[in-house]
Enzyme design. Structure first.
Site, PDB file in Angstrom:
ATOM      1  N   ASP A  32       0.828  -1.210   0.000  1.00  0.00           N
ATOM      2  CA  ASP A  32       0.000   0.000   0.000  1.00  0.00           C
ATOM      3  C   ASP A  32       0.862   1.259   0.000  1.00  0.00           C
ATOM      4  O   ASP A  32       1.979   1.254   0.523  1.00  0.00           O
ATOM      5  CB  ASP A  32      -0.899  -0.035   1.248  1.00  0.00           C
ATOM      6  CG  ASP A  32      -2.031   0.956   1.164  1.00  0.00           C
ATOM      7  OD1 ASP A  32      -2.313   1.469   0.059  1.00  0.00           O
ATOM      8  OD2 ASP A  32      -2.638   1.243   2.209  1.00  0.00           O
ATOM      9  N   HIS A  49       2.564   3.103  -8.842  1.00  0.00           N
ATOM     10  CA  HIS A  49       2.438   1.660  -9.105  1.00  0.00           C
ATOM     11  C   HIS A  49       3.684   1.172  -9.856  1.00  0.00           C
ATOM     12  O   HIS A  49       4.233   0.115  -9.554  1.00  0.00           O
ATOM     13  CB  HIS A  49       1.187   1.357  -9.920  1.00  0.00           C
ATOM     14  CG  HIS A  49      -0.086   1.753  -9.241  1.00  0.00           C
ATOM     15  ND1 HIS A  49      -0.338   1.470  -7.917  1.00  0.00           N
ATOM     16  CD2 HIS A  49      -1.187   2.416  -9.693  1.00  0.00           C
ATOM     17  CE1 HIS A  49      -1.545   1.946  -7.589  1.00  0.00           C
ATOM     18  NE2 HIS A  49      -2.063   2.531  -8.653  1.00  0.00           N
ATOM     19  N   LEU A 144      10.591 -20.925  -4.152  1.00  0.00           N
ATOM     20  CA  LEU A 144       9.674 -19.921  -3.575  1.00  0.00           C
ATOM     21  C   LEU A 144       8.409 -19.916  -4.423  1.00  0.00           C
ATOM     22  O   LEU A 144       8.491 -19.930  -5.648  1.00  0.00           O
ATOM     23  CB  LEU A 144      10.328 -18.535  -3.620  1.00  0.00           C
ATOM     24  CG  LEU A 144       9.423 -17.342  -3.288  1.00  0.00           C
ATOM     25  CD1 LEU A 144       9.067 -17.318  -1.805  1.00  0.00           C
ATOM     26  CD2 LEU A 144      10.091 -16.008  -3.651  1.00  0.00           C
TER      27      LEU A 144
HETATM   28  C1  FPP Z   1      -2.042   0.153  -3.263  1.00  0.00           C
HETATM   29  O1  FPP Z   1      -1.558   1.481  -3.295  1.00  0.00           O
HETATM   30  C2  FPP Z   1      -1.507  -0.615  -4.372  1.00  0.00           C
HETATM   31  C3  FPP Z   1      -2.236  -1.179  -5.378  1.00  0.00           C
HETATM   32  C4  FPP Z   1      -3.701  -1.092  -5.496  1.00  0.00           C
HETATM   33  C5  FPP Z   1      -1.584  -1.909  -6.475  1.00  0.00           C
HETATM   34  C6  FPP Z   1      -0.369  -2.722  -6.105  1.00  0.00           C
HETATM   35  C7  FPP Z   1       0.441  -2.887  -7.330  1.00  0.00           C
HETATM   36  C8  FPP Z   1       1.791  -2.842  -7.365  1.00  0.00           C
HETATM   37  C9  FPP Z   1       2.640  -2.666  -6.159  1.00  0.00           C
HETATM   38  C10 FPP Z   1       2.458  -2.937  -8.666  1.00  0.00           C
HETATM   39  C11 FPP Z   1       3.396  -4.075  -8.777  1.00  0.00           C
HETATM   40  C12 FPP Z   1       2.813  -5.400  -8.588  1.00  0.00           C
HETATM   41  C13 FPP Z   1       2.104  -6.223  -9.439  1.00  0.00           C
HETATM   42  C14 FPP Z   1       2.054  -7.675  -9.144  1.00  0.00           C
HETATM   43  C15 FPP Z   1       1.381  -5.799 -10.640  1.00  0.00           C
HETATM   44  P1  FPP Z   1      -2.618   2.658  -3.408  1.00  0.00           P
HETATM   45  O2  FPP Z   1      -2.795   2.985  -4.847  1.00  0.00           O
HETATM   46  O3  FPP Z   1      -3.874   2.281  -2.682  1.00  0.00           O
HETATM   47  O4  FPP Z   1      -1.869   3.815  -2.668  1.00  0.00           O
HETATM   48  P2  FPP Z   1      -2.535   4.959  -1.770  1.00  0.00           P
HETATM   49  O5  FPP Z   1      -3.162   4.255  -0.596  1.00  0.00           O
HETATM   50  O6  FPP Z   1      -1.359   5.798  -1.384  1.00  0.00           O
HETATM   51  O7  FPP Z   1      -3.520   5.664  -2.630  1.00  0.00           O
END
Ligand code: FPP
Length: 253
Positions: A32, A49, A144
């Site tokens: 997150d 992301h 893994l």
């Molecule tokens: C949450 O941050 C993250 C996500 C919804 C997406 C997670 C995706 C990745 C880490 C990209 C790499 C991984 C893969 C497997 C594709 P948020 O957008 O909710 O952040 P915020 O809470 O600061 O708004």
């Protein structure tokens, strides 16, 4: 016992502080804080992301380094479809491209990649195809197992498991924890020993609800794109200081 940052051995040596006989077998990660990481830099959320890829790869290498056998990461939840269409489109394509870019490298390192979640009509066909190819290519690996929770919801997983159990012809008297667990998306994994959530949020957000009944939870303020293997080792250090009782009284009582 949280990691003391004043420890003179410093971040890099944190691995040497870990008790190698008590490395968690299965670690879950709620990745997150990508959006906030980007906003702080005046960048679009999607750049956050994109920066999360490096964090994910370093965490996988950290898991390999210290002997974690199962790593489950929350990449896209059933609730994430409610995000702006551009961001959803980005996350779908990004996931596909990440597999295209990284699956050979991970395959060489002995990583099995599997997906947990609903493979329904909302997931673009090209993404489903890449998921299937990646799972097939890495199926023989055992060092893994990286489980990517994608179009995943913990409640949806339990609902799907119960539906599948009923469809198998089970009667009410056949329903048990063991019978439900058999129909979860991934049924050969041990329950997570440790779940880490980044970005200073103290929630589970529908992640592995069934499986985390007795998991230790570690929260860190680090935003996901800044997360590195040392942060994984710190979380494991904290985990090793915990006393897991599984509802029983502790050894010292
Ligand atoms: C949450 O941050 C993250 C996500 C919804 C997406 C997670 C995706 C990745 C880490 C990209 C790499 C991984 C893969 C497997 C594709 P948020 O957008 O909710 O952040 P915020 O809470 O600061 O708004």
């Amino acid at each position: 016992m949280t990691f003391d940052p004043r420890d003179s051995r410093g971040d890099r040596d944190i691995l040497s502080l870990l008790d190698r006989r008590r490395i968690p077998k299965h670690v879950g990660c709620v990745m997150d804080g990508n959006g906030r990481w980007a906003q702080k830099r005046g960048l679009p959320r999607t750049d956050g992301h994109a920066a999360g890829e490096e964090a994910l790869m370093d965490t996988i290498y950290g898991a390999l380094d210290c002997g974690v056998e199962w790593l489950t990461v929350y990449a896209f939840s059933t609730e994430n479809w409610r995000r702006p269409a551009d961001e959803v489109r980005f996350l779908m394509n990004f996931n596909r491209m990440l597999l295209e870019r990284r699956s050979d490298e991970l395959n060489e390192k002995g990583v099995r990649i599997i997906f947990a979640g609903r493979r329904d009509w909302r997931v673009p066909r090209s993404v489903l195809k890449r998921i299937e190819l990646t799972e097939a290519k890495t199926a023989h690996n055992r060092r893994l197992t990286l489980t990517i929770a994608f179009n995943y919801g913990g409640r949806a997983e339990i609902v799907d498991a119960v539906k599948a159990l009923i469809a198998s012809g089970a009667k009410a008297s056949d329903v048990s924890e063991k019978a439900i667990a058999k129909y979860l998306y991934i049924n050969d994994a041990p329950d997570p020993d440790l779940v880490i959530r980044t970005s200073g949020e103290y929630r589970i957000s529908n992640f592995l609800l069934w499986e985390i009944a007795y998991s230790e939870l570690v929260f860190t303020d680090v935003l996901w794109p800044d997360f590195r293997r040392e942060d994984l080792f710190k979380a494991i250090y904290e985990y090793q200081g915990r006393n897991r009782r599984y509802g029983k009284v502790g050894d010292s009582n």
